[in-house]
Design an enzyme around this catalytic site. Structure first.
Site, PDB file in Angstrom:
ATOM      1  N   HIS A 109      -4.175  -6.334   4.833  1.00 56.12           N
ATOM      2  CA  HIS A 109      -3.106  -5.886   3.928  1.00 56.12           C
ATOM      3  C   HIS A 109      -3.396  -4.499   3.334  1.00 56.12           C
ATOM      4  CE1 HIS A 109       0.513  -6.357   1.747  1.00 56.12           C
ATOM      5  NE2 HIS A 109       0.513  -7.673   1.682  1.00 56.12           N
ATOM      6  N   ARG A 110      -4.621  -4.020   3.463  1.00 54.12           N
ATOM      7  CA  ARG A 110      -4.909  -2.645   3.030  1.00 54.12           C
ATOM      8  C   ARG A 110      -4.194  -1.650   3.936  1.00 54.12           C
ATOM      9  NH1 ARG A 110     -11.190  -2.180   3.592  1.00 54.12           N
ATOM     10  NH2 ARG A 110     -10.496  -2.890   5.661  1.00 54.12           N
TER      11      ARG A 110
END
Length: 447
Positions: free
Chosen positions: A421-422
């Site tokens: 998700h980064r």
């Protein structure tokens, strides 16, 4: 001239290897480019060829030893050649016979029996850094033999002298840097560890063994009729990488159910004309196509920024006896379904037969892991660093599905996408997974 054989580096992320078996014994002839020993890495067990010919003069690390990369593991040279100087350079005891008409005078010291060194006469030459370090440690440079040009005392001589004195006096235990690091991480007193190296030097394996014993007493293991399996080789590295992956990445997950009826029909058409294609091959081809349309899923997070890959190298997880390995199909986005089928079969066979080379399992940009053959409905996979995602594929099975106002039987399959998700937000990750579903349900879109 005698030279070291070192632990070779096989792959960018390799830090140590396990010597499984020496194929040549001490004193036997070594043939250049012929197999010398077998080594287990974090990926697989491979045979390592000799870098030079000669005689295997000394095996420094026996079978079973875990050795950091580039560390000497053996000495090769001419038969009968003196290799004591090489052993001495790694702290090994060199046999020295002093010939003298008079017996050597010795005195008992608190640290044991040591020969009294005759005082040096004349001027002592030392480098400025060596002199400064000797002054800091309270060492008389006149007591040290220099290893520099023409006997010049250099900084290394001071450090070696200080280390040897501390080890002999009991104030410091001789140990490799890796052994000290492991002892620090495991909160183990390295002085209490019995060393198995030269001069009782503590090796990394000694600390690991000590950690295992301290956690589960051998007597208790025997009492409970249990077997203690050492964590090493591929199992150890897989565990470390998976823990690192979960610890460093913001891993999120999406799931979707796919109607595979048209993909099943496509496979049957290939089969009818004698062309072998698996369902996993079709998944790989559709995923590769989707990755070209959603490049953020084909990227890596780095400290400098997000690296977008212009090529798609697809990893395909394969379970083998030693653990899990991920061979890679390079530039899969440029290949046909027939080519993917042929290459995936070859890589899977090489993996099961331990014939993979480093180039076969390196450079992946995305991974597909399929457990459908084990009757698994669906699962959440852990990302293979430094990739941004992994697709988990469940089993293909007939299920009742509502179509319009009717209930029909369809071939259904569950997909699960784990993504960093980064690097990728939830919406584009969902769109990517949906695109794979569209391609699987309408494989003619691949044309």
């Amino acid at each position: 001239m005698a030279e070291f054989i070192i632990m070779p580096k096989q792959g960018l992320q390799m830090t140590e290897g396990t010597i499984m078996e020496w194929l040549v014994g001490e004193g036997e002839e070594v043939i250049a480019d012929a197999p010398l020993f077998e080594m287990e890495t974090d990926k697989l067990t491979i045979s390592i060829d000799a870098s030079a010919g000669g005689t295997l003069l000394k095996i420094i690390h026996e079978a079973g030893a875990v050795v950091p990369i580039t560390e000497p593991i053996a000495i090769i040279g001419e038969k009968g050649e003196d290799f004591s100087a090489l052993l001495g350079s790694i702290g090994a005891p060199a046999a020295v016979v002093a010939e003298s008409a008079e017996p050597v005078q010795c005195e008992e010291a608190a640290i044991g029996t040591a020969a009294v060194k005759a005082p040096r006469t004349g001027r002592v030459f030392a480098s400025p850094r060596a002199k400064m370090l000797a002054e800091e440690k309270g060492i008389d440079v006149a007591d040290i033999d220099g290893s520099g040009p023409e006997g010049l005392i250099i900084e290394k001589d001071i450090l070696d002298f200080a280390f040897n004195f501390e080890a002999m006096s009991g104030t410091k235990t001789a140990a490799t840097p890796l052994a000290r690091k492991i002892a620090e991480l495991e909160n183990i007193d390295i002085k209490a560890v019995q060393g198995s190296g030269l001069r009782n030097k503590v090796l990394a394996d000694d600390v690991r063994s000590s950690a295992s014993v301290s956690q589960i007493p051998v007597q208790m293991v025997e009492l409970l009729d249990e077997e203690l399996i050492p964590i090493k080789g591929m199992r150890k590295i897989v565990a470390e990488r998976m823990k690192q992956s979960l610890g460093e990445m913001a891993q999120a997950n999406h799931r979707i159910t796919v109607d595979m009826t048209n993909s099943v029909s496509l496979r049957e058409q290939y089969k009818a004309v004698g062309r072998k294609v698996s369902y996993n091959d079709i998944v790989l081809r559709c995923t590769a196509k989707a990755l070209t349309e959603f490049p953020m899923m084909n990227s890596s997070w780095t400290s400098e920024g997000i690296v977008l890959k212009k090529h798609v190298n697809m990893g395909m997880a394969v379970a083998i006896d030693q653990g899990l390995i991920v061979p890679v199909i390079k530039n899969i986005h440029l290949k046909s379904l027939d080519q993917i089928s042929k290459e995936s079969s070859e890589l899977a066979l090489k993996a099961k037969e331990n014939r993979l080379q480093p180039e076969d399992y390196s450079g992946g940009t995305f991974t597909v892991s399929n457990l459908g053959m084990f009757d698994i409905d669906g699962f959440t996979a852990i990302i293979n660093p430094p990739e941004a995602g992994i697709l988990a594929v469940g089993k293909l099975a007939k299920q009742p599905v509502v179509s319009g106002d009717e209930i029909v039987i369809r071939m259904m399959m569950q997909l699960s996408l784990t993504y960093d998700h980064r690097t990728v937000d939830g919406a584009p990750a969902a769109q990517f997974l949906k695109r794979i579903k569209e391609l699987l349900e309408n494989p003619m879109l691949l044309i």
